[in-house]
Design an enzyme around this catalytic site. Structure first.
Site, PDB file in Angstrom:
ATOM      1  N   ASP A  25     -16.867  34.747  14.763  1.00 33.49           N
ATOM      2  CA  ASP A  25     -17.235  35.242  13.436  1.00 33.49           C
ATOM      3  C   ASP A  25     -18.275  36.364  13.535  1.00 33.49           C
ATOM      4  OD1 ASP A  25     -17.263  35.401  10.710  1.00 33.49           O
ATOM      5  OD2 ASP A  25     -18.231  33.467  10.375  1.00 33.49           O
ATOM      6  N   ASN A  73      -6.837  34.171   6.130  1.00 31.87           N
ATOM      7  CA  ASN A  73      -7.136  35.594   6.388  1.00 31.87           C
ATOM      8  C   ASN A  73      -6.152  36.562   5.723  1.00 31.87           C
ATOM      9  OD1 ASN A  73      -8.535  35.093   9.729  1.00 31.87           O
ATOM     10  ND2 ASN A  73      -9.573  35.255   7.758  1.00 31.87           N
ATOM     11  N   ARG A 193     -19.547  28.427  17.098  1.00 28.57           N
ATOM     12  CA  ARG A 193     -19.334  29.382  16.010  1.00 28.57           C
ATOM     13  C   ARG A 193     -20.445  30.416  16.036  1.00 28.57           C
ATOM     14  NH1 ARG A 193     -16.852  28.772  10.036  1.00 28.57           N
ATOM     15  NH2 ARG A 193     -16.950  30.978   9.514  1.00 28.57           N
TER      16      ARG A 193
HETATM   17  C1  FPP Z   1     -14.229  37.073  11.814  1.00 29.43           C
HETATM   18  O1  FPP Z   1     -15.074  38.159  11.561  1.00 29.43           O
HETATM   19  C2  FPP Z   1     -13.135  37.454  12.649  1.00 29.43           C
HETATM   20  C3  FPP Z   1     -11.814  37.474  12.289  1.00 29.43           C
HETATM   21  C4  FPP Z   1     -11.331  37.131  10.964  1.00 29.43           C
HETATM   22  C5  FPP Z   1     -10.769  37.882  13.206  1.00 29.43           C
HETATM   23  C6  FPP Z   1     -11.027  37.561  14.633  1.00 29.43           C
HETATM   24  C7  FPP Z   1     -10.456  38.662  15.416  1.00 29.43           C
HETATM   25  C8  FPP Z   1     -10.959  39.163  16.558  1.00 29.43           C
HETATM   26  C9  FPP Z   1     -12.111  38.627  17.282  1.00 29.43           C
HETATM   27  C10 FPP Z   1     -10.387  40.349  17.188  1.00 29.43           C
HETATM   28  C11 FPP Z   1      -8.981  40.347  17.342  1.00 29.43           C
HETATM   29  C12 FPP Z   1      -8.463  39.277  18.207  1.00 29.43           C
HETATM   30  C13 FPP Z   1      -7.278  39.403  18.751  1.00 29.43           C
HETATM   31  C14 FPP Z   1      -6.694  38.281  19.521  1.00 29.43           C
HETATM   32  C15 FPP Z   1      -6.536  40.655  18.631  1.00 29.43           C
HETATM   33  P1  FPP Z   1     -15.293  38.622  10.059  1.00 29.43           P
HETATM   34  O2  FPP Z   1     -14.403  39.776   9.799  1.00 29.43           O
HETATM   35  O3  FPP Z   1     -15.086  37.463   9.135  1.00 29.43           O
HETATM   36  O4  FPP Z   1     -16.791  39.048  10.100  1.00 29.43           O
HETATM   37  P2  FPP Z   1     -17.789  39.059   8.867  1.00 29.43           P
HETATM   38  O5  FPP Z   1     -17.939  37.648   8.409  1.00 29.43           O
HETATM   39  O6  FPP Z   1     -19.044  39.621   9.469  1.00 29.43           O
HETATM   40  O7  FPP Z   1     -17.190  39.974   7.827  1.00 29.43           O
END
Ligand code: FPP
Length: 245
Positions: A25, A73, A193
């Site tokens: 995250d 998502n 996390r």
């Molecule tokens: C959470 O950060 C992350 C995700 C929803 C996606 C996880 C993806 C990756 C780590 C990269 C891609 C992975 C692959 C396998 C291609 P967030 O966007 O919720 O962060 P925030 O809470 O700061 O907005």
């Protein structure tokens, strides 16, 4: 610049967690802090995932399972969802080249039916190409939701009972676990996390019943060897009782 690869701290393998699950995250906040587009955060997140996978494999961890795309998502903007899909495709296309040499096996769990044919094909390809790799199994949870997984298992078992394959008295935890996506791995010993959020967010609900939890304010793209080692050290200092004394 040092020319040698940093060696992970030596651990007694029998005391290490066999399975570490990670909620990656904070990509968006990492990008925002640098006035970059959100996708740059996800891109840095994919780099962090590759680094942590190699490092964990060298350390002797057998399973890493990461929450890469949840059933929730899809609610993000079209732009972000399509950016994440492109990044996923790129990750899968390069995974064998980038992680195969480190003997990493890649698996995918979740309901992949909603992904494009190209992504589905790449999943099959990379799982096949890396199937004999033995250092660490990195499982990507994609379009994954813990409640959805439990419902699917319940429906499967109901069908087996209806068709006479399973006697209702034989439904136990072992049988139930065997109907989950995670049937090939042990339950996670440790769930990490990042980014300071302290929730499970529908991740591995059944499997994390007795897991240790580790929360860190570090944003996922900044999570590297040092932070992973800290999480392992914290895990090793815990006293796991599994409900006993
Ligand atoms: C959470 O950060 C992350 C995700 C929803 C996606 C996880 C993806 C990756 C780590 C990269 C891609 C992975 C692959 C396998 C291609 P967030 O966007 O919720 O962060 P925030 O809470 O700061 O907005």
């Amino acid at each position: 610049m040092a020319l040698f690869k940093k060696k992970p701290k030596e651990y007694d393998k029998s005391s290490l967690p066999k399975h570490v699950a990670i909620i990656m995250d904070g990509n968006g906040r990492w990008a925002k802090k640098r006035s970059l587009p959100r996708m740059m955060g996800h891109r840095a997140g994919a780099d962090a995932l590759r680094k942590v996978s190699r490092f964990a494999g060298n350390m002797g961890i057998e399973y890493i399972t990461v929450y890469a795309f949840s059933t929730e998502n899809w609610k993000r903007s079209d732009e972000e969802v399509s950016g994440l899909m492109s990044l996923l495709l790129e990750y899968l296309k390069n995974a064998e080249k980038e992680l195969g040499a480190d003997d990493v096996r890649i698996r995918v769990i979740g309901d992949t039916s909603r992904f494009s044919d190209e992504i589905k094909e790449q999943i099959v390809r990379v799982e096949k190409l890396t199937q004999n790799n033995t250092s660490v199994t990195v499982t990507l949870a994609l379009n994954y939701g813990g409640r959805d997984e439990i419902l699917r298992a319940a429906k499967n078992i109901a069908l087996d009972v209806k068709s006479g394959l399973v006697d209702i008295n034989d439904i136990d935890e072992k049988l139930f676990s065997s109907k989950l996506y995670t049937d090939y791995m042990p339950d996670p010993d440790l769930v990490i996390r990042t980014s300071g959020e302290m929730r499970l967010s529908n991740y591995l609900l059944w499997q994390s019943s007795y897991s240790e939890f580790y929360f860190t304010p570090v944003l996922w793209p900044d999570f590297g060897e040092k932070e992973f080692t800290q999480a392992i050290d914290e895990y090793l200092s815990r006293n796991r009782r599994f409900g006993g004394r």
